[in-house]
Design an enzyme around this catalytic site. Sequence first.
Site, PDB file in Angstrom:
ATOM      1  N   GLY A   1      13.402   5.612 -30.809  1.00 45.02           N
ATOM      2  CA  GLY A   1      14.469   6.439 -31.344  1.00 45.02           C
ATOM      3  C   GLY A   1      14.617   6.283 -32.841  1.00 45.02           C
ATOM      4  O   GLY A   1      13.809   5.641 -33.505  1.00 45.02           O
TER       5      GLY A   1
ATOM      6  N   GLY B   1      15.179   2.588 -27.988  1.00 47.27           N
ATOM      7  CA  GLY B   1      15.690   1.278 -27.590  1.00 47.27           C
ATOM      8  C   GLY B   1      16.870   0.903 -28.472  1.00 47.27           C
ATOM      9  O   GLY B   1      18.027   0.959 -28.081  1.00 47.27           O
TER      10      GLY B   1
ATOM     11  N   TYR C   1      12.784 -11.001 -39.669  1.00 42.99           N
ATOM     12  CA  TYR C   1      12.604  -9.742 -40.411  1.00 42.99           C
ATOM     13  C   TYR C   1      13.432  -9.712 -41.691  1.00 42.99           C
ATOM     14  O   TYR C   1      13.563  -8.641 -42.297  1.00 42.99           O
ATOM     15  CB  TYR C   1      13.053  -8.545 -39.560  1.00 42.99           C
TER      16      TYR C   1
ATOM     17  N   CYS D   1      16.654 -26.970 -36.574  1.00 43.21           N
ATOM     18  CA  CYS D   1      16.103 -27.750 -37.692  1.00 43.21           C
ATOM     19  C   CYS D   1      15.048 -26.959 -38.448  1.00 43.21           C
ATOM     20  O   CYS D   1      13.847 -27.245 -38.364  1.00 43.21           O
ATOM     21  CB  CYS D   1      15.524 -29.052 -37.157  1.00 43.21           C
TER      22      CYS D   1
HETATM   23  C1  LIG Z   1       9.546  -0.780 -29.423  1.00 42.29           C
HETATM   24  C2  LIG Z   1       9.102   0.489 -28.844  1.00 42.29           C
HETATM   25  C3  LIG Z   1      10.029   1.511 -28.605  1.00 42.29           C
HETATM   26  C4  LIG Z   1      11.484   1.406 -28.970  1.00 42.29           C
HETATM   27  O1  LIG Z   1      11.690   1.514 -30.334  1.00 42.29           O
HETATM   28  P1  LIG Z   1      13.185   1.578 -30.926  1.00 42.29           P
HETATM   29  O2  LIG Z   1      13.013   1.570 -32.382  1.00 42.29           O
HETATM   30  O3  LIG Z   1      13.892   0.355 -30.436  1.00 42.29           O
HETATM   31  O4  LIG Z   1      13.833   2.809 -30.439  1.00 42.29           O
HETATM   32  C5  LIG Z   1       9.566   2.665 -28.015  1.00 42.29           C
HETATM   33  N1  LIG Z   1       8.252   2.824 -27.668  1.00 42.29           N
HETATM   34  C6  LIG Z   1       7.343   1.857 -27.885  1.00 42.29           C
HETATM   35  C7  LIG Z   1       5.945   2.073 -27.477  1.00 42.29           C
HETATM   36  C8  LIG Z   1       7.728   0.660 -28.481  1.00 42.29           C
HETATM   37  O5  LIG Z   1       6.819  -0.279 -28.718  1.00 42.29           O
END
Ligand SMILES: *Cc1c(COP(=O)(O)O)cnc(C)c1O
Length: 414
Positions: free
Chosen positions: A238, A274, A315, A341
Amino acid sequence: MGFSYRDGRLFAEELDCEAIAQEFGTPCYVYSRAAMEAALADYHDALEGCEHLVCYAVKANSNIAVLDTLARKGAGFDIVSLGELERVLAAGGDPGKVVFSGVVKRPEEMRRALDIGIRCFNVESEAELDVLQSVAAASGKRAPVSVRVNPDVDAQTHPYISTGLRENKFGVATDVAMDMLRRAQTLSHIDVVGLDCHIGSQLVDMAPLLDALQQLLNMVDTLEAEGIRIHHLDLGGGVGVRYRDEEPPAVADYIAAVRQALGDRDLCLVFEPGRSIVANAGVLLTQVHYTKDTDAHSFALVDAAMNDFIRPALYQAWVDIQTVAPCDAQPRTWNIVGPVCETGDFLGKDRELALAPGSVLAVKGAGAYGFVMSSNYNTRPRAAEVMIDGNTSCLVREREGIDDLLRGERRMPQ
Ligand SMILES: *Cc1c(COP(=O)(O)O)cnc(C)c1O
């Protein structure tokens, strides 16, 4: 949505976060069910009137209660391992709405996915296609396949989460993908159903996404002319989210642009969001145990660490950190650090906050790539996870105990 301040106190839906911390202890992940449902609805609403499937990327937050919440609202799932597949099934997810991504799918993972009848394998190499053909043949099944295209576009995100450049391990170049699809078409146990790509995560610019889409559309048209019909286009993850002052495109605007580019092609649109579904639907609650002044910094020493939430360390991610309740202390500039640590173990640096030992802090935007990336480093038990639904709280993963930490290990025989 989900988290808001009332008279200086942070609420998760209808519940006071300080009270949640008291009840479940810290560190503790807290999720808002309504917030994740609303984020999923943004995708569904924008896709209305167009054949589509929103496959939530399980890796962003794989708690079974999260998957259950989204499955009940019609989500499919993007998985990258057998473990994630079993989670989806345990959560009541529909296998017919599962797409399987990832560069290393083992034969036993393929077999299980074929047995339960997933929607599609997102194949990432020629070698994988051959293994899938033979596993499917041995199982007497046909494997629905999409080829993951690496469109060689710069997603303009952090290098670790940029995946659509030629130098990355993901997918195959467009010309290779074309040849793979032509060959796949001739294989006895493969059904070509789609094309997919995923160029990276936390994208704040729409242009690279639309560049990639245009490449996929050109491929669809060429294949169509050769008599190879593509049924779905899967555009991967997304849009990015706002952690600080980023200005990611709105889901509605992104999808409107995709639909416009599609024109009158008859394609089912698949998305695998995600982060944008769960990131801002979760916080990590942590308590300040001590404060310490050095010549260089003032440290707030909290009970959550990089093992609980690694994004700042891994990151250099900036995440908002706030107290959950007003504190009488004078505001000062703090480095918020955990017990692990490592000097890299920090949650935030140079934060202006009024806090004192005992204060509970909320790390915002922790619903995605939070708990799922946690570890037992320093033999620390992983945090509890709590889902808030209106005015009820539900412990959806118990805090680990010492037995969990030692499980499976043994002393030498002699
Ligand atoms: C990580 C991933 C996603 C999700 O990405 P977001 O940025 O969290 O939305 C979707 N498809 C694949 C193949 C991924 O590796």
